[in-house]
Design an enzyme around this catalytic site. Structure first.
Site, PDB file in Angstrom:
ATOM      1  N   ASP A  31       0.719  -1.038   0.304  1.00 27.80           N
ATOM      2  CA  ASP A  31       0.235  -0.122  -0.127  1.00 27.80           C
ATOM      3  C   ASP A  31       0.458   1.345   0.063  1.00 27.80           C
ATOM      4  OD1 ASP A  31      -3.457   0.278   0.704  1.00 27.80           O
ATOM      5  OD2 ASP A  31      -1.993   2.249   1.344  1.00 27.80           O
ATOM      6  N   HIS A 105     -10.109  -4.807  -3.389  1.00 24.60           N
ATOM      7  CA  HIS A 105      -9.570  -5.100  -2.916  1.00 24.60           C
ATOM      8  C   HIS A 105      -9.575  -5.169  -1.244  1.00 24.60           C
ATOM      9  CE1 HIS A 105      -9.657  -1.373  -2.780  1.00 24.60           C
ATOM     10  NE2 HIS A 105      -8.665  -0.713  -1.584  1.00 24.60           N
ATOM     11  N   HIS A 107      -7.230  -5.771   2.002  1.00 28.38           N
ATOM     12  CA  HIS A 107      -5.740  -4.785   3.157  1.00 28.38           C
ATOM     13  C   HIS A 107      -5.819  -6.452   3.880  1.00 28.38           C
ATOM     14  CE1 HIS A 107      -6.787  -0.695   2.242  1.00 28.38           C
ATOM     15  NE2 HIS A 107      -8.643  -0.843   1.394  1.00 28.38           N
TER      16      HIS A 107
HETATM   17  P1  DGP Z   1      -9.306   1.653   0.316  1.00 30.02           P
HETATM   18  O1  DGP Z   1      -9.438   3.022   1.250  1.00 30.02           O
HETATM   19  O2  DGP Z   1      -9.318   0.888   0.606  1.00 30.02           O
HETATM   20  O3  DGP Z   1     -10.051   2.225  -0.859  1.00 30.02           O
HETATM   21  O4  DGP Z   1      -8.048   1.527  -0.350  1.00 30.02           O
HETATM   22  C1  DGP Z   1      -7.108   1.608  -0.947  1.00 30.02           C
HETATM   23  C2  DGP Z   1      -5.766   1.899  -1.520  1.00 30.02           C
HETATM   24  O5  DGP Z   1      -5.087   2.146  -2.059  1.00 30.02           O
HETATM   25  C3  DGP Z   1      -5.193   3.074   0.179  1.00 30.02           C
HETATM   26  O6  DGP Z   1      -5.534   2.118   1.196  1.00 30.02           O
HETATM   27  C4  DGP Z   1      -4.151   3.387  -0.898  1.00 30.02           C
HETATM   28  C5  DGP Z   1      -3.546   2.528  -1.683  1.00 30.02           C
HETATM   29  N1  DGP Z   1      -3.528   3.110  -3.108  1.00 30.02           N
HETATM   30  C6  DGP Z   1      -3.771   4.103  -3.848  1.00 30.02           C
HETATM   31  N2  DGP Z   1      -3.558   4.613  -4.260  1.00 30.02           N
HETATM   32  C7  DGP Z   1      -2.374   3.497  -5.012  1.00 30.02           C
HETATM   33  C8  DGP Z   1      -1.488   2.882  -5.716  1.00 30.02           C
HETATM   34  O7  DGP Z   1      -1.031   4.116  -6.907  1.00 30.02           O
HETATM   35  N3  DGP Z   1       0.067   2.399  -5.246  1.00 30.02           N
HETATM   36  C9  DGP Z   1      -0.679   1.763  -4.419  1.00 30.02           C
HETATM   37  N4  DGP Z   1       0.564   0.880  -4.120  1.00 30.02           N
HETATM   38  N5  DGP Z   1      -1.412   1.944  -3.509  1.00 30.02           N
HETATM   39  C10 DGP Z   1      -2.549   3.025  -4.332  1.00 30.02           C
END
Ligand code: DGP
Length: 119
Positions: A31, A105, A107
């Protein structure tokens, strides 16, 4: 495949990410904004927007998809040495559930003793 979907772009390597696992069905990345020492995202390669979309009120649900994701989460947790200690799995659904990326997704949080039961 959602054209403007960040996770679809990550899956296609159009946006870089730190990939810790990949198979035919899903990827696992770190993340961008970790909320624990280890914070992984397990993302199916197929574009499904949310848990709500995976299980519509009428019609066929994606039981197999979710089963495969949970299996991948557990295998990845083992590989990342989050087991036997333990880890937390979270699926945020829609706006009030805190979902910000509308590509389903999971976590996976761990690598330390997590405080609080749900946040
Ligand atoms: P949610 O809030 O459950 O939709 O989680 C989305 C997650 O995705 C958040 O914790 C941050 C992560 N995230 C968003 N954009 C990116 C990205 O471009 N790369 C990565 N590695 N994580 C991302």
């Amino acid at each position: 495949m959602g054209h403007d979907c960040i996770f679809c772009k990550i899956i296609k390597n159009e946006i870089p990410s730190e990939r810790v696992y990949e198979d035919d069905f899903c990827i696992c990345i770190r993340d961008l904004h970790p909320q624990a020492k280890v914070h992984l995202l397990v993302i199916p390669k197929v574009h499904v927007a949310s848990l709500e979309e995976a299980f519509p009120a009428a019609g066929v649900g994606q039981e197999e998809l979710l089963g495969k994701l949970m299996k991948a989460v557990t295998a990845i947790a083992r590989k990342q040495a989050l087991l036997p200690g333990g880890f937390r799995t979270v699926i945020n659904t829609n706006h009030e559930g805190g979902q910000s990326v509308f590509h389903l997704h999971l976590h996976v949080l761990g690598g330390e003793t997590l405080r609080g039961r749900f946040a």
